[in-house]
Motif scaffolding. Sequence first.
Motif, mmCIF file in Angstrom:
data_model
loop_
_atom_site.group_PDB
_atom_site.id
_atom_site.type_symbol
_atom_site.label_atom_id
_atom_site.label_comp_id
_atom_site.label_asym_id
_atom_site.label_seq_id
_atom_site.Cartn_x
_atom_site.Cartn_y
_atom_site.Cartn_z
ATOM 1 N N UNK A 18 -11.446 4.264 3.927
ATOM 2 C CA UNK A 18 -10.031 3.949 3.715
ATOM 3 C C UNK A 18 -9.141 4.914 4.522
ATOM 4 N N UNK A 21 -9.074 3.949 8.075
ATOM 5 C CA UNK A 21 -8.216 2.774 8.322
ATOM 6 C C UNK A 21 -6.757 3.174 8.438
ATOM 7 N N UNK A 41 2.648 9.883 -0.112
ATOM 8 C CA UNK A 41 3.765 8.984 -0.439
ATOM 9 C C UNK A 41 3.592 7.587 0.153
ATOM 10 N N UNK A 42 3.167 7.536 1.406
ATOM 11 C CA UNK A 42 3.117 6.239 2.083
ATOM 12 C C UNK A 42 1.881 5.429 1.731
ATOM 13 N N UNK A 43 0.754 6.128 1.498
ATOM 14 C CA UNK A 43 -0.493 5.382 1.336
ATOM 15 C C UNK A 43 -1.160 5.593 -0.016
ATOM 16 N N UNK A 44 -0.447 6.282 -0.906
ATOM 17 C CA UNK A 44 -0.991 6.458 -2.246
ATOM 18 C C UNK A 44 -2.219 7.349 -2.310
ATOM 19 N N UNK B 186 -2.132 -1.076 2.282
ATOM 20 C CA UNK B 186 -1.730 -0.507 1.004
ATOM 21 C C UNK B 186 -0.478 -1.227 0.522
ATOM 22 N N UNK B 188 2.442 -1.710 -2.179
ATOM 23 C CA UNK B 188 3.126 -0.942 -3.227
ATOM 24 C C UNK B 188 3.494 -1.860 -4.389
ATOM 25 N N UNK B 199 -10.898 -5.577 0.095
ATOM 26 C CA UNK B 199 -10.629 -5.417 1.520
ATOM 27 C C UNK B 199 -11.940 -5.626 2.277
ATOM 28 N N UNK B 202 -12.756 -3.140 5.010
ATOM 29 C CA UNK B 202 -13.210 -1.871 4.446
ATOM 30 C C UNK B 202 -14.660 -1.969 3.959
ATOM 31 N N UNK B 205 -16.845 -1.786 6.886
ATOM 32 C CA UNK B 205 -16.826 -0.431 7.433
ATOM 33 C C UNK B 205 -17.735 0.500 6.630
#
Lengths: 213, 213
Positions: A18, A21, A41-44, B186, B188, B199, B202, B205
């Motif tokens: 992950x 990616x 923040x952006x991707x958790x 991701x 939100x 996914x 993923x 991968x």
Amino acid sequence: MPKETKEVSESVIKRMSFYSQILEKLKTKDVEFISIQQLEEKFGLNVIRFRKDLACFGEFNMQELVMNQWEVDKLLSKLKKILGLNKKQKAILIGGGRIGTALTDFNQKEKNSEVKIKSVFDNDPEKIGTKIGELEIKPVSKVPQVVKEINPEIGIITVSNQTAQQVADLLIENGIKVLLNFASIHVEVPEEVYLQNIDLTLEMRKLMYYSNS
Amino acid sequence: MPKETKEVSESVIKRMSFYSQILEKLKTKDVEFISIQQLEEKFGLNVIRFRKDLACFGEFNMQELVMNQWEVDKLLSKLKKILGLNKKQKAILIGGGRIGTALTDFNQKEKNSEVKIKSVFDNDPEKIGTKIGELEIKPVSKVPQVVKEINPEIGIITVSNQTAQQVADLLIENGIKVLLNFASIHVEVPEEVYLQNIDLTLEMRKLMYYSNS
């Protein structure tokens, strides 16, 4: 198989995949540096877990493990090396039904996929000879021959529950050691074979618990 | 949502769903009783974990938790009650591409599926009006109206990465609280929404790591 295999859990590998990616997406957007805060923040991402995951592998030194800012390219290269994403791998798929067709089509459309489905098999006379994108569906009896020719690392099982075990056995007999199974039954494999299951019925069932309001 | 939700982890729910599948298969084969040993040998169950999992829910008393033999029907009923499998649930699916079509088709063929896809949406003019089995693909603009009419519990996202967040937002705005997302980004969601990701990129991968021999 890399040395770490036995010590590193599947969840770590899943998260490492992950992370790789995310970094690839950042790279396509020409992002050169990324902070730990942005990843969170952006991707958790969970920062503590992220650092612990990296620490499972010898690639990172102590200084790197506490860094607050990463060079996207450098981190991505290390992750790719760990995950073995540097070389392309070949897969064959058994079962040219809806799921198998969708997966093959999806795989052909993914430009940078590291796993490439190279051959598709089915025993339905109506399917044999037809094409999914550029691949012609072959009879299952041809599996041994094709495996010898192209030497695939991965076998994907998209047949019915009734034949999944038989197909797994066939792939293993022919030397394939990594299997991705979409049938919703428990498939038995020897210890040296890695089996990954994606059970769509089970995934749907899990949703039920959460939607009981 | 059941009371236990906050205390019980997703892995427990996943395994509980898996146990219920095993029991259903036994039931179709008219098996009335099953021993813990058989569950372990035939289905690869971990007995200690199995008992711990059951203990997460108020349904089982101490005596039951240490039993070595279970009545299939009785255990299945309890699991179904816990998982909320007693009533059917409705889903809508956004994205009538290959994955969406495969999933819808697969769902229609599963006779006893507790989750039923009731409506499929896409914005591609070439897809709108065509059918997947018995379902006609509708334009995405019809989502609010259909949600009001059929009141689905679950939203399934099988659109591209570019539009997945937008689709998730639309479903949430219309009151859907359980999402199954197949896009590989991701997404939100607010805290009260349950999001489950599958996914496929993923998953492929992850296989790479294990096939690096």
